[in-house]
Design an enzyme around this catalytic site. Structure first.
Site, mmCIF file in Angstrom:
data_model
loop_
_atom_site.group_PDB
_atom_site.id
_atom_site.type_symbol
_atom_site.label_atom_id
_atom_site.label_comp_id
_atom_site.label_asym_id
_atom_site.label_seq_id
_atom_site.Cartn_x
_atom_site.Cartn_y
_atom_site.Cartn_z
ATOM 1 N N ASP A 219 -17.862 35.758 37.790
ATOM 2 C CA ASP A 219 -17.911 34.796 36.702
ATOM 3 C C ASP A 219 -18.080 35.617 35.426
ATOM 4 O O ASP A 219 -18.409 36.806 35.475
ATOM 5 C CB ASP A 219 -19.033 33.769 36.887
ATOM 6 C CG ASP A 219 -18.787 32.526 36.022
ATOM 7 O OD1 ASP A 219 -17.949 32.598 35.097
ATOM 8 O OD2 ASP A 219 -19.424 31.485 36.257
HETATM 9 C C1 BGC Z 1 -17.797 29.594 33.628
HETATM 10 C C2 BGC Z 1 -16.581 29.630 34.529
HETATM 11 C C3 BGC Z 1 -15.345 29.837 33.681
HETATM 12 C C4 BGC Z 1 -15.506 31.099 32.863
HETATM 13 C C5 BGC Z 1 -14.321 31.387 31.979
HETATM 14 C C6 BGC Z 1 -17.866 30.786 32.694
HETATM 15 O O1 BGC Z 1 -18.867 30.609 31.756
HETATM 16 O O2 BGC Z 1 -18.965 29.543 34.434
HETATM 17 O O3 BGC Z 1 -16.493 28.459 35.273
HETATM 18 O O4 BGC Z 1 -14.224 29.890 34.510
HETATM 19 O O5 BGC Z 1 -16.652 30.957 32.031
HETATM 20 O O6 BGC Z 1 -14.224 30.449 30.966
#
Ligand code: BGC
Length: 663
Positions: A219
């Site tokens: 993530d």
């Molecule tokens: C989120 C993800 C997301 C990523 C990119 C993160 O903060 O938890 O779900 O895909 O950001 O935007």
């Protein structure tokens, strides 16, 4: 372009490759490799432009609304449509679906997830991934795993026992892996003290038990020690972090990590890059932009849940209606959740007063009375109360929005804003035929007002064509067929996780496997609206259950009769209960479901198969799935508390061999 393997790369190149490029890209060695762009999609494709601003894109109903359809055909088409949006916008990979289990109704990201039930979440995710990838966009199933709260998500550890992990939190991932997603995203939180990006045990389960051979990516900024994460099996860090990359290089130079370990990650990044491009070969966009926008209405129409109805809905010909609440006509407001899933929609916001006026034969009057955050207009109830008093029906449009349900934080409470509750109560006092239409992404505590109103319609976070869909349900043009993919409890205090230990660093999953309806069933806690609940304008009767099968297959056949003069769809749910288990088990567990259309006055045969392996539970003693010998009840239900037919089967040595009793 000739395909590169790890053998063609220097160690420096491999180290660089496993660290991503910028915010959204994989590294391409100045064109030697295809450049892969990833982007989010929880309510449509969110594409950030070079100016850092999100571009307009088709806004779809949230994943919660998609799950409320219980319709795998709709789920597949939804995934195809967002894949089309993704490829049309120049991205290759969609960072979704999010399939975390809804452990608490307060989780700020619940609108992005499917369900409290692992079977429903898993099956929908599998269909979604398969359809999305068949259309050419690679999936990234997230967030692996136990990211069930947003509060302090980067610092807290989800403390979960092995059986609960297997049966509840890993299960949707296990089922989704059958569709062979190209990638998986780890979580921010720790799991039993281990960083989500260093979850070697979890990654091993994915690979060795669930057969996942795709890429594991982080993530965003969830990597704390790149070498440690790589050794645990995390292939790609996103986004690029210079600090982490430099440390990785120095760790490699100090033999903290071997070249073989780097090779494994780098080869998977290469496979992912080529695999994503491979998916796109020979594919053109299946659904035009117009079709995609129109389809958002179909999803919403199938996902709207008629929670309560004393007969006031659908509106009768000629009836006048007073409308209030800015959610009826949100103008510039985005009726959606917030965070990385948020999408600036393409078309202007809906205008329900105008739509209803042209669709319904009856006088419509509208007074906003209160805004979405209850600050736009403060609260001016006078006109709305007068309007309600002089109309046949009063319809209040209320809800939440991105400011209240948003990634990075949890809801502080489950009720509507007090001004909205006041508006419902004040206008309901003036007109007993009050309908409340709710736009939100997670259960609402309605105890202050639900008994005072005649009907409640759950419209969720609706997407581009939400207004049209709501109007069609209100007028009866569409017969509602959505059912809840999560329980609506009476209040937060009643929920499974409410009393568990939590201190900002550790969240103990004390309720164990008793999540969602499994908890309410076990402890006899009354709920406001049960899991699987949803009313229709039709009336369905269930009959003639017959259970047969052979070996490991259990065939469940029954009939549903539409006793009304209106065609409609019904979601039949199959739960299973071990009648005489020697271990602690839920009262019943969902194992299959089917949505069927039944014409007015007609009866449809429904046939659903499950496998005896679906009856297994995780044995902590032998560390594997085991099917207990014994008698199981097969429960055919219209919701978790509306059981229509039951039959019993006997299972011995994993083989179904007798039907004892049916009714
Ligand atoms: C989120 C993800 C997301 C990523 C990119 C993160 O903060 O938890 O779900 O895909 O950001 O935007």
């Amino acid at each position: 372009m000739k395909k590169i393997t790890v053998n063609n790369l220097t160690v420096e190149e491999k180290l660089r490759l496993i660290c991503g490029d910028g915010f959204w890209y994989t590294y391409d060695f100045d064109g030697k490799l295809p450049k892969i762009k990833v982007t989010d999609a929880s309510m449509g494709v969110r594409m950030t432009g070079d100016d850092g601003k999100d571009k307009q894109s088709v806004a779809y109903p949230s994943m919660q609304m998609l799950a409320n359809t219980w319709n795998t055909d709709i789920v597949r088409k939804y995934a195809e449509c967002v894949a089309d949006d993704c490829l049309a916008a120049g991205a290759d990979v969609l960072l979704g679906p999010g399939i975390n289990i809804k452990r608490s109704p307060l989780n700020g990201r619940n609108f992005e997830y499917f369900s409290e039930d692992p079977c429903l979440a898993g099956i929908l995710a599998r269909e979604y991934v398969a359809a999305m990838q068949s259309e050419g966009a690679a999936a990234c199933v997230k967030h692996f795993c136990c990211n069930n709260l947003e509060y302090n998500r980067n610092l807290q550890s989800s403390c979960v026992d092995e059986r609960t992990l297997r049966e509840i939190y890993l299960k949707p991932f296990e089922i989704a892996m059958q569709a062979k997603p190209l990638s998986i995203m780890c979580c921010y939180n720790k799991i039993n003290g281990v960083q989500g990006s260093e979850n070697a045990e979890g990654f091993k389960i994915l690979r060795e038990e669930y057969g996942f051979d795709g890429l594991i990516m982080s993530d965003w900024d969830a990597v704390y020690d790149r070498a440690k994460a790589a050794k645990a099996g995390l292939d790609l860090e996103m986004p690029f972090s210079k600090k982490n990359y430099d440390k990785l290089v120095s760790d490699y130079n100090s033999d903290v990590i071997s070249v073989e370990q780097i090779d494994e990650c780098a080869q998977r990044v290469l496979n992912f890059i080529y695999g994503s491009k491979e998916l796109q070969k020979g594919k053109s966009r299946k659904h035009s932009l117009e079709e995609r926008i129109a389809f958002t209405q179909t999803v919403e129409e199938e996902g709207i849940v008629l929670l309560k109805n004393n007969g006031v809905l659908p509106l009768k010909n000629g009836q006048s209606a007073a409308l209030c609440g800015e959610f009826a006509s949100p103008k510039g407001l985005n009726v959606c959740g917030g965070g990385s899933g948020q999408v600036p929609r393409l078309t202007p916001a809906y205008d329900i007063p105008a739509l209803l006026s042209s669709a319904h034969n009856g006088k419509i009057i509208y007074e906003p009375a209160f805004g979405d955050r209850c600050t736009v207009y403060g609260y001016n109830p006078g006109v709305a109360i007068d309007n309600a008093a002089q109309s046949d029906v009063n319809i209040v449009f209320a809800g939440t929005g991105a400011y209240f349900e948003c990634e990075g934080g949890d809801r502080a409470y489950m009720q509507l804003h007090p001004v909205q509750e006041r508006a419902i109560l004040d206008t309901a006092k003036a007109n007993e035929n009050t309908v409340v239409v709710l736009f939100a992404g997670a259960p609402i505590d309605m105890s202050a007002w639900v008994d005072k109103v005649a009907a409640v319609v759950w419209a969720g976070f609706p997407g581009e064509k939400g207004g049209e869909a709501v109007v069609n349900v209100l007028t009866g043009k569409v017969n509602p067929s959505g059912k809840l993919s999560e329980t609506f409890p009476v209040c937060y205090e009643d929920t499974p996780a409410a009393n568990s230990y939590m201190d900002g660093k550790v969240t103990v999953y004390e309720e164990g496997i008793f999540v969602g309806y499994r908890y309410y069933d076990k402890y006899g806690v009354p709920v406001l609206f049960p899991f699987g609940h949803g009313l229709s304008y039709s009336d369905f009767g269930y009959k003639n259950l017959k259970i047969g099968g052979r070996g490991g297959k259990i065939e469940i056949n029954f009939e549903i009769e539409n006793k009304s003069a209106l065609g409609g769809k019904e979601v039949a749910q199959i739960y299973v209960r071990n009648v005489c288990s020697t271990i602690s088990r839920p009262e019943k567990e969902l194992k299959a479901f089917k949505k069927v259309f039944i014409a007015a006055g007609k009866t449809e045969k429904v046939s659903v198969n499950i496998d005896t392996s679906d009856l297994a539970c995780w044995s902590v003693a032998s560390e594997k799935w085991e099917v207990e010998d014994g008698v199981y009840e097969i429960i055919v239900a219209a919701s978790a508390t509306d059981i229509r037919l039951t039959g019993k089967i006997t299972v011995k040595d994993g083989v179904f061999y007798a039907t004892n009793k049916m009714q």
